[in-house]
Design a protein around this motif. Sequence first.
Motif, PDB file in Angstrom:
ATOM      1  N   ASP A  39       0.825  -1.208   0.000  1.00  0.00           N
ATOM      2  CA  ASP A  39       0.000   0.000   0.000  1.00  0.00           C
ATOM      3  C   ASP A  39       0.861   1.260   0.000  1.00  0.00           C
ATOM      4  O   ASP A  39       0.373   2.359   0.222  1.00  0.00           O
ATOM      5  N   LEU A  40       2.159   1.100  -0.264  1.00  0.00           N
ATOM      6  CA  LEU A  40       3.093   2.216  -0.417  1.00  0.00           C
ATOM      7  C   LEU A  40       3.699   2.158  -1.808  1.00  0.00           C
ATOM      8  O   LEU A  40       3.792   1.084  -2.403  1.00  0.00           O
ATOM      9  N   ALA A  41       4.147   3.299  -2.290  1.00  0.00           N
ATOM     10  CA  ALA A  41       4.862   3.345  -3.559  1.00  0.00           C
ATOM     11  C   ALA A  41       5.921   4.436  -3.466  1.00  0.00           C
ATOM     12  O   ALA A  41       5.813   5.367  -2.656  1.00  0.00           O
ATOM     13  N   ALA A  42       6.939   4.324  -4.292  1.00  0.00           N
ATOM     14  CA  ALA A  42       8.003   5.317  -4.342  1.00  0.00           C
ATOM     15  C   ALA A  42       7.968   6.017  -5.691  1.00  0.00           C
ATOM     16  O   ALA A  42       7.465   5.469  -6.677  1.00  0.00           O
ATOM     17  N   GLY A  43       8.496   7.228  -5.720  1.00  0.00           N
ATOM     18  CA  GLY A  43       8.594   7.975  -6.967  1.00  0.00           C
ATOM     19  C   GLY A  43       9.978   8.565  -7.101  1.00  0.00           C
ATOM     20  O   GLY A  43      10.573   9.017  -6.111  1.00  0.00           O
ATOM     21  N   PHE A  44      10.480   8.543  -8.331  1.00  0.00           N
ATOM     22  CA  PHE A  44      11.827   9.027  -8.593  1.00  0.00           C
ATOM     23  C   PHE A  44      11.802   9.963  -9.793  1.00  0.00           C
ATOM     24  O   PHE A  44      11.070   9.738 -10.758  1.00  0.00           O
ATOM     25  N   LEU A  45      12.625  11.005  -9.752  1.00  0.00           N
ATOM     26  CA  LEU A  45      12.697  11.983 -10.830  1.00  0.00           C
ATOM     27  C   LEU A  45      13.872  12.909 -10.592  1.00  0.00           C
ATOM     28  O   LEU A  45      14.487  12.878  -9.520  1.00  0.00           O
ATOM     29  N   THR A  46      14.165  13.723 -11.580  1.00  0.00           N
ATOM     30  CA  THR A  46      15.208  14.743 -11.454  1.00  0.00           C
ATOM     31  C   THR A  46      14.588  16.105 -11.714  1.00  0.00           C
ATOM     32  O   THR A  46      13.915  16.298 -12.727  1.00  0.00           O
ATOM     33  N   ILE A  47      14.812  17.029 -10.783  1.00  0.00           N
ATOM     34  CA  ILE A  47      14.355  18.410 -10.925  1.00  0.00           C
ATOM     35  C   ILE A  47      15.581  19.250 -11.246  1.00  0.00           C
ATOM     36  O   ILE A  47      16.547  19.258 -10.474  1.00  0.00           O
ATOM     37  N   THR A  48      15.551  19.923 -12.381  1.00  0.00           N
ATOM     38  CA  THR A  48      16.662  20.762 -12.810  1.00  0.00           C
ATOM     39  C   THR A  48      16.270  22.221 -12.673  1.00  0.00           C
ATOM     40  O   THR A  48      15.171  22.612 -13.065  1.00  0.00           O
ATOM     41  N   ASN A  74      17.330  10.238  -1.952  1.00  0.00           N
ATOM     42  CA  ASN A  74      16.132  11.054  -1.765  1.00  0.00           C
ATOM     43  C   ASN A  74      15.050  10.539  -2.701  1.00  0.00           C
ATOM     44  O   ASN A  74      15.339  10.116  -3.826  1.00  0.00           O
ATOM     45  N   HIS A  75      13.776  10.590  -2.248  1.00  0.00           N
ATOM     46  CA  HIS A  75      12.692  10.031  -3.060  1.00  0.00           C
ATOM     47  C   HIS A  75      11.337  10.531  -2.555  1.00  0.00           C
ATOM     48  O   HIS A  75      11.251  11.160  -1.513  1.00  0.00           O
ATOM     49  N   VAL A  83      11.187  14.688   5.269  1.00  0.00           N
ATOM     50  CA  VAL A  83      11.648  16.067   5.434  1.00  0.00           C
ATOM     51  C   VAL A  83      10.586  17.015   4.895  1.00  0.00           C
ATOM     52  O   VAL A  83       9.737  16.621   4.091  1.00  0.00           O
ATOM     53  N   GLU A  84      10.623  18.242   5.345  1.00  0.00           N
ATOM     54  CA  GLU A  84       9.655  19.244   4.886  1.00  0.00           C
ATOM     55  C   GLU A  84       9.973  19.758   3.494  1.00  0.00           C
ATOM     56  O   GLU A  84       9.077  20.172   2.762  1.00  0.00           O
ATOM     57  N   SER A  85      11.261  19.762   3.125  1.00  0.00           N
ATOM     58  CA  SER A  85      11.642  20.272   1.814  1.00  0.00           C
ATOM     59  C   SER A  85      13.021  19.740   1.439  1.00  0.00           C
ATOM     60  O   SER A  85      13.763  19.260   2.298  1.00  0.00           O
ATOM     61  N   LEU A  86      13.338  19.846   0.157  1.00  0.00           N
ATOM     62  CA  LEU A  86      14.665  19.512  -0.348  1.00  0.00           C
ATOM     63  C   LEU A  86      15.125  20.653  -1.240  1.00  0.00           C
ATOM     64  O   LEU A  86      14.356  21.177  -2.054  1.00  0.00           O
ATOM     65  N   ASP A  87      16.389  21.034  -1.109  1.00  0.00           N
ATOM     66  CA  ASP A  87      16.944  22.153  -1.865  1.00  0.00           C
ATOM     67  C   ASP A  87      17.240  21.778  -3.307  1.00  0.00           C
ATOM     68  O   ASP A  87      17.633  20.645  -3.604  1.00  0.00           O
ATOM     69  N   ILE A  88      17.040  22.769  -4.175  1.00  0.00           N
ATOM     70  CA  ILE A  88      17.396  22.653  -5.588  1.00  0.00           C
ATOM     71  C   ILE A  88      18.319  23.828  -5.882  1.00  0.00           C
ATOM     72  O   ILE A  88      17.866  24.973  -5.945  1.00  0.00           O
ATOM     73  N   PRO A  89      19.617  23.591  -6.023  1.00  0.00           N
ATOM     74  CA  PRO A  89      20.548  24.711  -6.199  1.00  0.00           C
ATOM     75  C   PRO A  89      20.354  25.422  -7.534  1.00  0.00           C
ATOM     76  O   PRO A  89      19.883  24.837  -8.506  1.00  0.00           O
ATOM     77  N   ASP A 139      -3.450  12.267  -6.976  1.00  0.00           N
ATOM     78  CA  ASP A 139      -4.783  11.715  -6.738  1.00  0.00           C
ATOM     79  C   ASP A 139      -4.753  10.216  -6.463  1.00  0.00           C
ATOM     80  O   ASP A 139      -5.726   9.631  -6.029  1.00  0.00           O
ATOM     81  N   VAL A 140      -3.598   9.552  -6.654  1.00  0.00           N
ATOM     82  CA  VAL A 140      -3.498   8.119  -6.423  1.00  0.00           C
ATOM     83  C   VAL A 140      -3.219   7.794  -4.945  1.00  0.00           C
ATOM     84  O   VAL A 140      -3.389   6.661  -4.522  1.00  0.00           O
ATOM     85  N   ALA A 141      -2.818   8.810  -4.157  1.00  0.00           N
ATOM     86  CA  ALA A 141      -2.436   8.568  -2.768  1.00  0.00           C
ATOM     87  C   ALA A 141      -3.087   9.567  -1.823  1.00  0.00           C
ATOM     88  O   ALA A 141      -3.322  10.715  -2.189  1.00  0.00           O
ATOM     89  N   GLY A 142      -3.355   9.095  -0.614  1.00  0.00           N
ATOM     90  CA  GLY A 142      -3.882   9.989   0.411  1.00  0.00           C
ATOM     91  C   GLY A 142      -2.861  11.036   0.801  1.00  0.00           C
ATOM     92  O   GLY A 142      -3.202  12.156   1.171  1.00  0.00           O
ATOM     93  N   GLN A 143      -1.573  10.663   0.698  1.00  0.00           N
ATOM     94  CA  GLN A 143      -0.502  11.572   1.067  1.00  0.00           C
ATOM     95  C   GLN A 143       0.747  11.206   0.284  1.00  0.00           C
ATOM     96  O   GLN A 143       1.041  10.033   0.070  1.00  0.00           O
ATOM     97  N   VAL A 144       1.489  12.237  -0.158  1.00  0.00           N
ATOM     98  CA  VAL A 144       2.782  12.022  -0.778  1.00  0.00           C
ATOM     99  C   VAL A 144       3.789  12.820   0.042  1.00  0.00           C
ATOM    100  O   VAL A 144       3.617  14.012   0.245  1.00  0.00           O
ATOM    101  N   THR A 145       4.816  12.129   0.535  1.00  0.00           N
ATOM    102  CA  THR A 145       5.813  12.794   1.364  1.00  0.00           C
ATOM    103  C   THR A 145       7.170  12.763   0.676  1.00  0.00           C
ATOM    104  O   THR A 145       7.438  11.925  -0.190  1.00  0.00           O
ATOM    105  N   VAL A 146       8.014  13.694   1.084  1.00  0.00           N
ATOM    106  CA  VAL A 146       9.362  13.815   0.551  1.00  0.00           C
ATOM    107  C   VAL A 146      10.314  13.215   1.590  1.00  0.00           C
ATOM    108  O   VAL A 146      10.225  13.544   2.774  1.00  0.00           O
ATOM    109  N   HIS A 147      11.186  12.319   1.134  1.00  0.00           N
ATOM    110  CA  HIS A 147      12.128  11.659   2.039  1.00  0.00           C
ATOM    111  C   HIS A 147      13.561  11.869   1.569  1.00  0.00           C
ATOM    112  O   HIS A 147      13.825  11.925   0.368  1.00  0.00           O
ATOM    113  N   GLU A 148      14.455  11.949   2.557  1.00  0.00           N
ATOM    114  CA  GLU A 148      15.875  11.935   2.246  1.00  0.00           C
ATOM    115  C   GLU A 148      16.476  10.690   2.887  1.00  0.00           C
ATOM    116  O   GLU A 148      15.941  10.153   3.861  1.00  0.00           O
TER     117      GLU A 148
END
Length: 149
Positions: free
Chosen positions: A43-52, A103-104, A85-91, A67-76
């Motif tokens: 009942d969990l899933a992970a997501g991966f991507l690159t933000i430039t 991170n995911h 974590v509350e946020s992740l930096d993008i330099p 819309d597929v999940a009740g909650q999506v959280t950011v993890h390091e």
Amino acid sequence: MRRRAAAALALAGALALTACGGSDDGSARVSVGAAYMPQPVSDLAAGFLTITNDGDAADRLTSVSSDVAGQVTVHETVDGSMREVESLDIPAHGSLVLESGGNHLMFEQLKRKPKQGQKVSVELRFAHSDPVTVELPVKPATYRPTTGH
């Protein structure tokens, strides 16, 4: 009369080009690529991507929803330990890579289990940039990209 109309049209065109100007305002400019979700096996899933961020200012990924999940959280992941974590930096002029073992995104309280070949829509929100909606293709549960992450 025609001259006046032509002059007004030329002035309006010049003003429009100025408003769209090529000068950089120092803001962040984010784009997203290499996105995917391994097919969930629970009942969990992970997501991966690159933000430039091609902008001159740093930004932060602050929240995610789907819309597929009740909650999506950011993890390091630090020293093999995962934590929310509350946020992740993008330099500025850099990237934030969300990858397996690092991170995911965590999709919690799945409303349905996406299947291989489907796509999951995700909205990414940032501290400074406008939200970005991304379609994550669902890959096999054992998928490991050969490039990117």
